[in-house]
Write an enzyme that holds these catalytic residues in place. Structure first.
Site, mmCIF file in Angstrom:
data_model
loop_
_atom_site.group_PDB
_atom_site.id
_atom_site.type_symbol
_atom_site.label_atom_id
_atom_site.label_comp_id
_atom_site.label_asym_id
_atom_site.label_seq_id
_atom_site.Cartn_x
_atom_site.Cartn_y
_atom_site.Cartn_z
ATOM 1 N N HIS A 162 -2.776 7.242 6.878
ATOM 2 C CA HIS A 162 -1.817 8.181 6.279
ATOM 3 C C HIS A 162 -2.498 9.451 5.778
ATOM 4 C CE1 HIS A 162 2.087 6.305 6.466
ATOM 5 N NE2 HIS A 162 1.630 5.172 5.972
ATOM 6 N N GLN B 279 3.005 9.910 1.559
ATOM 7 C CA GLN B 279 4.291 9.221 1.591
ATOM 8 C C GLN B 279 5.180 9.576 0.400
ATOM 9 O OE1 GLN B 279 2.354 5.211 2.402
ATOM 10 N NE2 GLN B 279 4.283 5.044 3.524
ATOM 11 N N HIS C 43 -4.572 1.017 7.393
ATOM 12 C CA HIS C 43 -3.212 1.557 7.534
ATOM 13 C C HIS C 43 -3.000 2.718 6.555
ATOM 14 C CE1 HIS C 43 1.264 1.043 8.195
ATOM 15 N NE2 HIS C 43 1.246 1.743 7.071
ATOM 16 N N GLU C 44 -3.375 2.519 5.295
ATOM 17 C CA GLU C 44 -3.191 3.577 4.286
ATOM 18 C C GLU C 44 -4.131 4.750 4.546
ATOM 19 O OE1 GLU C 44 -0.548 3.503 2.612
ATOM 20 O OE2 GLU C 44 -0.149 1.404 3.091
ATOM 21 N N CYS D 228 5.897 -0.066 7.715
ATOM 22 C CA CYS D 228 5.545 1.093 6.901
ATOM 23 C C CYS D 228 6.769 1.534 6.108
ATOM 24 C CB CYS D 228 5.059 2.227 7.810
ATOM 25 S SG CYS D 228 4.590 3.721 6.944
ATOM 26 N N LEU D 229 6.577 1.835 4.833
ATOM 27 C CA LEU D 229 7.693 2.281 3.998
ATOM 28 C C LEU D 229 8.329 3.560 4.537
ATOM 29 C CD1 LEU D 229 6.180 1.626 0.442
ATOM 30 C CD2 LEU D 229 7.841 0.216 1.686
ATOM 31 N N GLY E 1 0.853 -1.183 0.000
ATOM 32 C CA GLY E 1 0.000 0.000 0.000
ATOM 33 C C GLY E 1 0.885 1.228 0.000
#
Length: 193
Positions: free
Chosen positions: A152, A50, A148-149, A106-107, A45
């Site tokens: 963000h 991000q 999760h996304e 997480c990235l 995702g």
């Protein structure tokens, strides 16, 4: 084009993102770049904040998670075949089911993984890439990736769900990330010191 991932500590990750309109400049190219960036970073995702855009867009590919589960694990998430979808201007309508733990990463917060409790299902309203209204309910791993996304675009991170003690224990790692003292095999941009 593969875009750099914004690292923990960047203010954009804490902003509530704004809606986009169909005439947003180069929107289809931006979405294509998000998919390319997500895959190049081995993500499942990716949210626009991000990649340094404070807009309400995120991409999710939970199909790859489901495909990589063994048969026993797959039974745990029965009915969740995964999705590959872009969410624009999303709003969560309802959470349902019991909270359950899953080890998230997480990235933007590389090399940190922790168990996070989230509801089993989520109902969400959004528009797709053609700006057609959607309202769907998702369960299992897919619901988790979406939540999760979605966080963000609301200025939240998965570490916000951890206990104060856990966050305190992670403080050094988080500081290293925001100071650029972590190296990944994907491009990152770090907050200015």
């Amino acid at each position: 084009m593969i875009l750099p991932i914004v690292a923990y500590g960047s203010p954009i990750l804490r902003r509530v993102a704004v809606d986009v309109t169909p005439d947003y400049p180069n929107l289809s190219q931006l979405i294509a770049d998000m998919w390319e960036t997500m895959y190049a970073s081995n993500g499942v995702g990716l949210a626009a904040p991000q990649i340094n855009r404070s807009i309400r867009i995120f991409t999710v590919d939970s199909e790859q998670i489901i495909e990589n589960l063994d048969d026993e694990e797959r039974q745990e998430y029965e009915g969740d075949n995964g999705i590959k979808e872009t969410f624009i201007n999303a709003r969560i309508v309802e959470f349902a089911g019991d909270d359950w733990p899953y080890n998230e990463g997480c990235l933007s917060i590389p090399k940190v993984r922790e168990d996070v409790m989230r509801p089993e299902t989520v109902t969400i309203e959004y528009v797709n890439e053609k700006f057609e209204p959607q309202r769907k309910t998702f369960g299992g791993i897919t619901a988790r990736v979406i939540q999760h996304e979605y966080d963000h675009i609301e200025g939240k991170l998965f570490i916000d769900y951890l206990s104060p003690l856990k966050r305190k224990l992670l403080k050094g790692k988080l500081l290293d990330i925001s100071n650029g003292k972590v190296r990944m095999d994907y491009r990152m941009t770090y907050p200015k010191s």
